[in-house]
Design an enzyme around this catalytic site. Sequence first.
Site, PDB file in Angstrom:
ATOM      1  N   GLU A  32       0.837  -1.193   0.000  1.00 44.58           N
ATOM      2  CA  GLU A  32       0.000   0.000   0.000  1.00 44.58           C
ATOM      3  C   GLU A  32       0.876   1.248   0.000  1.00 44.58           C
ATOM      4  OE1 GLU A  32      -3.626   0.301   2.510  1.00 44.58           O
ATOM      5  OE2 GLU A  32      -2.621   2.052   3.387  1.00 44.58           O
ATOM      6  N   HIS A  92      -8.076   3.042  -3.745  1.00 42.46           N
ATOM      7  CA  HIS A  92      -8.971   3.177  -2.593  1.00 42.46           C
ATOM      8  C   HIS A  92     -10.113   4.123  -2.977  1.00 42.46           C
ATOM      9  CE1 HIS A  92      -6.318   1.752   0.927  1.00 42.46           C
ATOM     10  NE2 HIS A  92      -5.846   1.235  -0.198  1.00 42.46           N
ATOM     11  N   ARG A 122     -15.620   2.594   3.893  1.00 43.97           N
ATOM     12  CA  ARG A 122     -16.544   3.638   4.330  1.00 43.97           C
ATOM     13  C   ARG A 122     -15.824   4.972   4.369  1.00 43.97           C
ATOM     14  NH1 ARG A 122     -18.175   4.594  10.454  1.00 43.97           N
ATOM     15  NH2 ARG A 122     -16.172   5.704  10.235  1.00 43.97           N
ATOM     16  N   ASN A 178     -20.898  -6.692  10.117  1.00 42.73           N
ATOM     17  CA  ASN A 178     -20.610  -5.700   9.083  1.00 42.73           C
ATOM     18  C   ASN A 178     -19.690  -6.283   8.012  1.00 42.73           C
ATOM     19  OD1 ASN A 178     -20.740  -2.998   7.966  1.00 42.73           O
ATOM     20  ND2 ASN A 178     -18.631  -2.732   8.659  1.00 42.73           N
TER      21      ASN A 178
END
Length: 313
Positions: A32, A92, A122, A178
């Site tokens: 990342e 992302h 989110r 979730n």
Amino acid sequence: MTISVSQLAEAQRALASPLFADVGGDARISFEFFPPKTEKMEEALWETVRTLEPLGPRFVSVTYGAGGSTRERTHATVARIQRETSLAAAAHLTCVEATREEIDAVADEYWAAGVRHIVALRGDAPDQKAGYAPHPGGYENAAALVEGLRRRHPFEISVAAYPECHPDSADSAGDLDNLKRKMDAGATRAITQFFFEPETFFRFRDAVAAAGMDVEIVPGIMPVSNFASVKRMSAMCGTDVPAWMGRLFEGLDDHPAARQLVAATLAAELSRRLYAGGVRDFHFYTLNRAELSYAICHLLGIRPQPASKEQAA
């Protein structure tokens, strides 16, 4: 604390294995990055990208700032990686501060640029004190975003998982629910928030399985290049920082080279113990620095891949 039989078996396997000599080199990796803010940071990022590229990661992802604050820079970085390297770039994408139409348009732009992988999140509120609130015309959460992306294009979709529970979740059961909603919406895999002890991941993996989910869970590994900074990040995301880690980094503020050696050793040992427990996929939070991630991959038996004819050309 009660220790399960499976945890004891995993610990025994890790302790009985030679330090790194017998790690098989069959691990798969991903990295990342974050989008650079300045020309100097951009040079550092591309040096990191080129250093890690020969290791043949499954994909590399580029983060997205709170409230979409780095949207353009993220897109430019992802598009360039996709265009100029052999790497598969993942972008992302968050729900914060944007309508569904705006997010759909961004997804369409990525698809047009050849990007086939989205990390759907989110996202964090721009004002941490105010807390997260869905945009009135936006996707309300990551599960809804995954569902929207699936309708848009056949993306590969990674989502986040939290071995120590998301700070906004009431409890671990709600957190697992979730995660299940995100996977049921069409996510490909879950990448975890960083953690510092292998048992944290093993307990979470067991909990996911006990909840009836047969999903790919990739541990996120954060090499600690700056202990004070990692402590701040950990406090924000609910990650436990063991007391022994503080003792290891104590007194190293003025010794960057020694700090790097300690950081590489810790992250490599965490990775080795995860490997001994059956983990074969690792996602490294590079902070746009190649050295620590490269060293850890080397210790896991991962070596540079021969360049293809296309790359050589």
